[in-house]
Design a protein around this motif. Structure first.
Motif, PDB file in Angstrom:
ATOM      1  N   SER A  30       0.847  -1.179   0.000  1.00 56.95           N
ATOM      2  CA  SER A  30       0.000   0.000   0.000  1.00 56.95           C
ATOM      3  C   SER A  30       0.887   1.234   0.000  1.00 56.95           C
ATOM      4  O   SER A  30       1.985   1.217   0.541  1.00 56.95           O
ATOM      5  CB  SER A  30      -0.923   0.010   1.220  1.00 56.95           C
ATOM      6  OG  SER A  30      -1.776   1.133   1.202  1.00 56.95           O
ATOM      7  N   SER A  32       1.251   5.200   1.062  1.00 56.77           N
ATOM      8  CA  SER A  32       0.752   6.251   1.936  1.00 56.77           C
ATOM      9  C   SER A  32       0.929   7.602   1.240  1.00 56.77           C
ATOM     10  O   SER A  32       0.361   7.835   0.176  1.00 56.77           O
ATOM     11  CB  SER A  32       1.489   6.205   3.275  1.00 56.77           C
ATOM     12  OG  SER A  32       0.961   7.163   4.176  1.00 56.77           O
ATOM     13  N   ASP A  33       1.739   8.480   1.818  1.00 54.44           N
ATOM     14  CA  ASP A  33       1.948   9.799   1.232  1.00 54.44           C
ATOM     15  C   ASP A  33       2.922   9.740   0.064  1.00 54.44           C
ATOM     16  O   ASP A  33       3.819   8.895   0.009  1.00 54.44           O
ATOM     17  CB  ASP A  33       2.477  10.771   2.283  1.00 54.44           C
ATOM     18  CG  ASP A  33       1.534  10.944   3.455  1.00 54.44           C
ATOM     19  OD1 ASP A  33       2.013  11.328   4.545  1.00 54.44           O
ATOM     20  OD2 ASP A  33       0.324  10.708   3.292  1.00 54.44           O
ATOM     21  N   SER A  52      -1.533  13.172   0.308  1.00 53.04           N
ATOM     22  CA  SER A  52      -1.759  12.074   1.233  1.00 53.04           C
ATOM     23  C   SER A  52      -2.566  10.969   0.571  1.00 53.04           C
ATOM     24  O   SER A  52      -3.081  11.111  -0.539  1.00 53.04           O
ATOM     25  CB  SER A  52      -2.487  12.578   2.480  1.00 53.04           C
ATOM     26  OG  SER A  52      -3.836  12.883   2.182  1.00 53.04           O
ATOM     27  N   SER A  53      -2.687   9.853   1.278  1.00 51.70           N
ATOM     28  CA  SER A  53      -3.488   8.746   0.766  1.00 51.70           C
ATOM     29  C   SER A  53      -4.948   9.136   0.594  1.00 51.70           C
ATOM     30  O   SER A  53      -5.646   8.564  -0.248  1.00 51.70           O
ATOM     31  CB  SER A  53      -3.375   7.541   1.704  1.00 51.70           C
ATOM     32  OG  SER A  53      -3.832   7.859   3.011  1.00 51.70           O
ATOM     33  N   ASN A  73      -3.838   5.995  -8.152  1.00 47.20           N
ATOM     34  CA  ASN A  73      -3.533   4.876  -7.268  1.00 47.20           C
ATOM     35  C   ASN A  73      -3.464   3.534  -7.993  1.00 47.20           C
ATOM     36  O   ASN A  73      -2.662   2.674  -7.631  1.00 47.20           O
ATOM     37  CB  ASN A  73      -4.565   4.807  -6.141  1.00 47.20           C
ATOM     38  CG  ASN A  73      -4.461   5.975  -5.182  1.00 47.20           C
ATOM     39  OD1 ASN A  73      -3.388   6.544  -4.990  1.00 47.20           O
ATOM     40  ND2 ASN A  73      -5.578   6.339  -4.562  1.00 47.20           N
ATOM     41  N   ASN A  98       6.116   7.041   0.112  1.00 51.56           N
ATOM     42  CA  ASN A  98       6.115   6.357   1.397  1.00 51.56           C
ATOM     43  C   ASN A  98       5.209   5.135   1.301  1.00 51.56           C
ATOM     44  O   ASN A  98       4.001   5.267   1.094  1.00 51.56           O
ATOM     45  CB  ASN A  98       5.652   7.288   2.507  1.00 51.56           C
ATOM     46  CG  ASN A  98       6.631   8.410   2.766  1.00 51.56           C
ATOM     47  OD1 ASN A  98       7.822   8.167   2.924  1.00 51.56           O
ATOM     48  ND2 ASN A  98       6.133   9.640   2.817  1.00 51.56           N
ATOM     49  N   LEU A 100       3.503   1.668   2.805  1.00 54.01           N
ATOM     50  CA  LEU A 100       3.061   0.984   4.000  1.00 54.01           C
ATOM     51  C   LEU A 100       3.271  -0.506   3.774  1.00 54.01           C
ATOM     52  O   LEU A 100       2.682  -1.089   2.866  1.00 54.01           O
ATOM     53  CB  LEU A 100       1.587   1.286   4.296  1.00 54.01           C
ATOM     54  CG  LEU A 100       0.996   0.666   5.554  1.00 54.01           C
ATOM     55  CD1 LEU A 100       1.670   1.245   6.794  1.00 54.01           C
ATOM     56  CD2 LEU A 100      -0.509   0.906   5.612  1.00 54.01           C
ATOM     57  N   MET A 104       2.846  -2.929   8.599  1.00 55.00           N
ATOM     58  CA  MET A 104       2.309  -1.624   8.964  1.00 55.00           C
ATOM     59  C   MET A 104       3.412  -0.632   9.320  1.00 55.00           C
ATOM     60  O   MET A 104       3.232   0.226  10.179  1.00 55.00           O
ATOM     61  CB  MET A 104       1.308  -1.745  10.108  1.00 55.00           C
ATOM     62  CG  MET A 104       0.092  -2.608   9.786  1.00 55.00           C
ATOM     63  SD  MET A 104      -0.935  -1.924   8.460  1.00 55.00           S
ATOM     64  CE  MET A 104      -0.534  -3.053   7.106  1.00 55.00           C
ATOM     65  N   ILE A 106       6.257   2.237   7.745  1.00 51.37           N
ATOM     66  CA  ILE A 106       6.468   3.145   6.629  1.00 51.37           C
ATOM     67  C   ILE A 106       7.902   3.040   6.140  1.00 51.37           C
ATOM     68  O   ILE A 106       8.844   3.149   6.923  1.00 51.37           O
ATOM     69  CB  ILE A 106       6.164   4.602   7.017  1.00 51.37           C
ATOM     70  CG1 ILE A 106       4.691   4.753   7.414  1.00 51.37           C
ATOM     71  CG2 ILE A 106       6.509   5.537   5.865  1.00 51.37           C
ATOM     72  CD1 ILE A 106       3.729   4.490   6.277  1.00 51.37           C
ATOM     73  N   SER A 108      10.400   4.648   3.051  1.00 54.96           N
ATOM     74  CA  SER A 108      10.481   5.742   2.101  1.00 54.96           C
ATOM     75  C   SER A 108      11.397   5.396   0.933  1.00 54.96           C
ATOM     76  O   SER A 108      12.492   4.862   1.127  1.00 54.96           O
ATOM     77  CB  SER A 108      10.986   7.003   2.802  1.00 54.96           C
ATOM     78  OG  SER A 108      10.993   8.102   1.920  1.00 54.96           O
TER      79      SER A 108
END
Length: 120
Positions: A30, A32-33, A52-53, A73, A98, A100, A104, A106, A108
């Motif tokens: 997934s 994220s940002d 952001s997501s 996405n 970033n 996921l 869970m 993060i 980068s």
């Protein structure tokens, strides 16, 4: 595992436009940002725009009203539409994603950078 590929940079005249893209590939659970940074010669790297997501965005004051960040996405891609370009926008632009992880956490990742030059 995960790679970011940037494209869209180049040489343009003041007032021109460019659209940067950054696609993530590999093992992605997934995202994220996502964001775009730039670094001019002899200067510190700075945040240009982020998303952001949930789709919330923020921009550096210097690009507000001229740049637009967006994401697709389904293709793990982030874009930066740059309009009304100025010579002071000249820099190497880097995308940042970033991820996921399944744990869970993060992590980068950075793109390779693409040169944007605005000159007459």
């Amino acid at each position: 595992q995960v790679q970011l590929v940037e494209s869209g940079g180049g040489l343009v005249q003041p007032g021109g436009s460019l659209r940067l893209s950054c696609a993530a590939s590999g093992r992605i659970f997934s995202i994220s940002d996502m964001g775009w940074y730039r670094q001019a010669s002899g200067k510190q790297r700075e945040l240009v725009a982020a998303i952001s997501s949930g789709g919330s965005t923020n921009y550096a004051d210097s690009v507000k009203g001229r740049f637009t960040i967006s994401r697709e996405n389904a293709k793990n891609t982030v874009f930066l539409q740059m309009n009304s370009l100025k010579p002071e926008d000249t820099a190497v632009y880097y995308c940042n994603v970033n991820l996921l992880t399944e744990l869970m956490r993060i992590r980068s990742y950075w793109g390779q950078g693409t040169q944007v030059t605005v000159s007459s």
